[in-house]
Design a protein around this motif. Structure first.
Motif, PDB file in Angstrom:
ATOM      1  N   ALA A  58     -14.769 -53.292  30.414  1.00  0.00           N
ATOM      2  CA  ALA A  58     -13.355 -53.099  30.704  1.00  0.00           C
ATOM      3  C   ALA A  58     -12.590 -52.819  29.419  1.00  0.00           C
ATOM      4  O   ALA A  58     -13.054 -53.142  28.320  1.00  0.00           O
ATOM      5  CB  ALA A  58     -12.778 -54.347  31.387  1.00  0.00           C
ATOM      6  N   ASP A  59     -11.443 -52.201  29.575  1.00  0.00           N
ATOM      7  CA  ASP A  59     -10.528 -52.066  28.442  1.00  0.00           C
ATOM      8  C   ASP A  59      -9.815 -53.403  28.292  1.00  0.00           C
ATOM      9  O   ASP A  59      -9.186 -53.884  29.234  1.00  0.00           O
ATOM     10  CB  ASP A  59      -9.506 -50.955  28.704  1.00  0.00           C
ATOM     11  N   VAL A  60      -9.893 -53.999  27.130  1.00  0.00           N
ATOM     12  CA  VAL A  60      -9.317 -55.326  26.896  1.00  0.00           C
ATOM     13  C   VAL A  60      -8.174 -55.222  25.898  1.00  0.00           C
ATOM     14  O   VAL A  60      -8.307 -54.614  24.837  1.00  0.00           O
ATOM     15  CB  VAL A  60     -10.386 -56.302  26.362  1.00  0.00           C
ATOM     16  N   LEU A  61      -7.046 -55.800  26.286  1.00  0.00           N
ATOM     17  CA  LEU A  61      -5.887 -55.858  25.392  1.00  0.00           C
ATOM     18  C   LEU A  61      -5.514 -57.316  25.174  1.00  0.00           C
ATOM     19  O   LEU A  61      -5.407 -58.090  26.122  1.00  0.00           O
ATOM     20  CB  LEU A  61      -4.696 -55.119  25.989  1.00  0.00           C
ATOM     21  N   VAL A  62      -5.324 -57.682  23.927  1.00  0.00           N
ATOM     22  CA  VAL A  62      -4.945 -59.040  23.561  1.00  0.00           C
ATOM     23  C   VAL A  62      -3.502 -59.029  23.082  1.00  0.00           C
ATOM     24  O   VAL A  62      -3.133 -58.249  22.194  1.00  0.00           O
ATOM     25  CB  VAL A  62      -5.858 -59.589  22.447  1.00  0.00           C
ATOM     26  N   THR A  63      -2.672 -59.868  23.671  1.00  0.00           N
ATOM     27  CA  THR A  63      -1.279 -59.951  23.260  1.00  0.00           C
ATOM     28  C   THR A  63      -1.175 -60.638  21.903  1.00  0.00           C
ATOM     29  O   THR A  63      -1.700 -61.738  21.709  1.00  0.00           O
ATOM     30  CB  THR A  63      -0.453 -60.722  24.302  1.00  0.00           C
ATOM     31  N   THR A  64      -0.501 -59.973  20.978  1.00  0.00           N
ATOM     32  CA  THR A  64      -0.351 -60.512  19.625  1.00  0.00           C
ATOM     33  C   THR A  64       1.117 -60.434  19.207  1.00  0.00           C
ATOM     34  O   THR A  64       1.694 -59.348  19.134  1.00  0.00           O
ATOM     35  CB  THR A  64      -1.216 -59.729  18.614  1.00  0.00           C
ATOM     36  N   PRO A  65       1.745 -61.572  18.938  1.00  0.00           N
ATOM     37  CA  PRO A  65       3.147 -61.584  18.486  1.00  0.00           C
ATOM     38  C   PRO A  65       3.233 -61.171  17.022  1.00  0.00           C
ATOM     39  O   PRO A  65       2.669 -61.842  16.149  1.00  0.00           O
ATOM     40  CB  PRO A  65       3.581 -63.038  18.705  1.00  0.00           C
ATOM     41  N   VAL A  66       3.936 -60.093  16.746  1.00  0.00           N
ATOM     42  CA  VAL A  66       3.927 -59.539  15.396  1.00  0.00           C
ATOM     43  C   VAL A  66       4.662 -60.403  14.388  1.00  0.00           C
ATOM     44  O   VAL A  66       4.530 -60.185  13.175  1.00  0.00           O
ATOM     45  CB  VAL A  66       4.505 -58.110  15.393  1.00  0.00           C
ATOM     46  N   ARG A  67       5.428 -61.383  14.845  1.00  0.00           N
ATOM     47  CA  ARG A  67       6.120 -62.277  13.907  1.00  0.00           C
ATOM     48  C   ARG A  67       5.311 -63.522  13.571  1.00  0.00           C
ATOM     49  O   ARG A  67       5.682 -64.291  12.675  1.00  0.00           O
ATOM     50  CB  ARG A  67       7.475 -62.698  14.485  1.00  0.00           C
TER      51      ARG A  67
END
Length: 259
Positions: A58-67
């Motif tokens: 699957a295409d996996v995206l991980v949420t990452t807070p840029v701050r």
């Protein structure tokens, strides 16, 4: 390809996972082409080997807070180095609950720009930074609300040709108590709903009177609710309005999308 599971029958393009609520590795059994993993603090980011395994199918995206330290492209980016190359990202400003006072003060716009230079295929979460997110031109990742269909149509009418992804809790149930237990708290945190709720009102199945009325009326604005066919009608309507991807968070547990 999607199978005749709940995912396909409900018209969901992707499944969102919360690491504090499930074993993320179990998502290997979900027949979805895209998996989006929510951020719930740096202690709950899935291990690299788990992400690598999920990305095989699957295409996996991980949420990452840029701050946040560890994901800051203009500062401490040590956690980014641990993400497998096969995994992409959802770039967000970051919910204040998961940020320190210092992190909350950091500028969002330059960090989104720097992060997109490193990962140009990343999605950008629009919550609280809608205008900045739109300026990036990247895939817009928006939370479902009452105004979402109108906003999608307006963006398309204005000539926006980019990707528009919509996130919403998905509740495959018709019983009001089951629905409120699944998404009552979530709906209650939306600002218009919070303003309309009586002070200190219960937000789950125990809600009564005015609170229950407000919550049940708001559920359809912020979540995908009903039978698989009814949810499918809602996802079709979002795509007709202009969405390219509908991401469902299985609010009653991922077992509901493994059936």
């Amino acid at each position: 390809m999607l199978t005749t599971s709940t995912v396909a029958r409900a018209g969901l393009d992707a499944i969102a996972l919360k690491p504090t609520e499930c074993e993320v590795s179990a998502a290997e059994s979900i027949p979805a082409e895209t998996l989006a993993i929510d951020y719930e603090g740096r202690d709950h980011v899935p291990a690299p080997h788990v992400l690598e395994s999920l990305s095989a199918d699957a295409d996996v995206l991980v949420t990452t807070p840029v701050r946040a330290d560890g994901f800051d492209p203009l500062g401490d980016d040590s956690l980014l180095a641990e993400l497998p190359a096969s995994v992409s990202r959802v770039l967000v400003a970051g919910h204040p609950a998961y940020l320190t006072d210092e992190e909350r003060e950091r500028a969002v716009a330059p960090r989104l720009g720097a992060a997109l230079e490193d990962d140009p295929d990343a999605w950008v979460g629009t919550e609280s930074v809608e205008r900045i997110a739109m300026a990036t031109g990247a895939t817009q990742y928006d939370l479902l609300s009452r105004s979402t269909p109108h906003e999608l149509r307006a963006l398309r009418a204005a000539g926006f040709e980019g990707e528009l992804a919509v996130y919403a809790p998905a509740v495959f149930a018709e019983d009001d108590d089951a629905v409120l237990d699944a998404v009552g708290d979530y709906v209650a945190r939306r600002r218009p709903v919070a303003r309309a709720l009586p002070e200190d009102a219960a937000t789950d199945a125990s809600a009564t009177g005015r609170a229950r009325e407000v919550l049940l009326k708001a559920v359809d604005d912020y979540a995908l609710v009903g039978t698989e066919r009814e949810v499918n009608e809602q996802t079709d309507a979002l795509r007709e309005a202009g969405a390219t991807t509908v991401v469902g968070y299985p609010a009653r547990g991922i077992d509901r999308v493994l059936e």
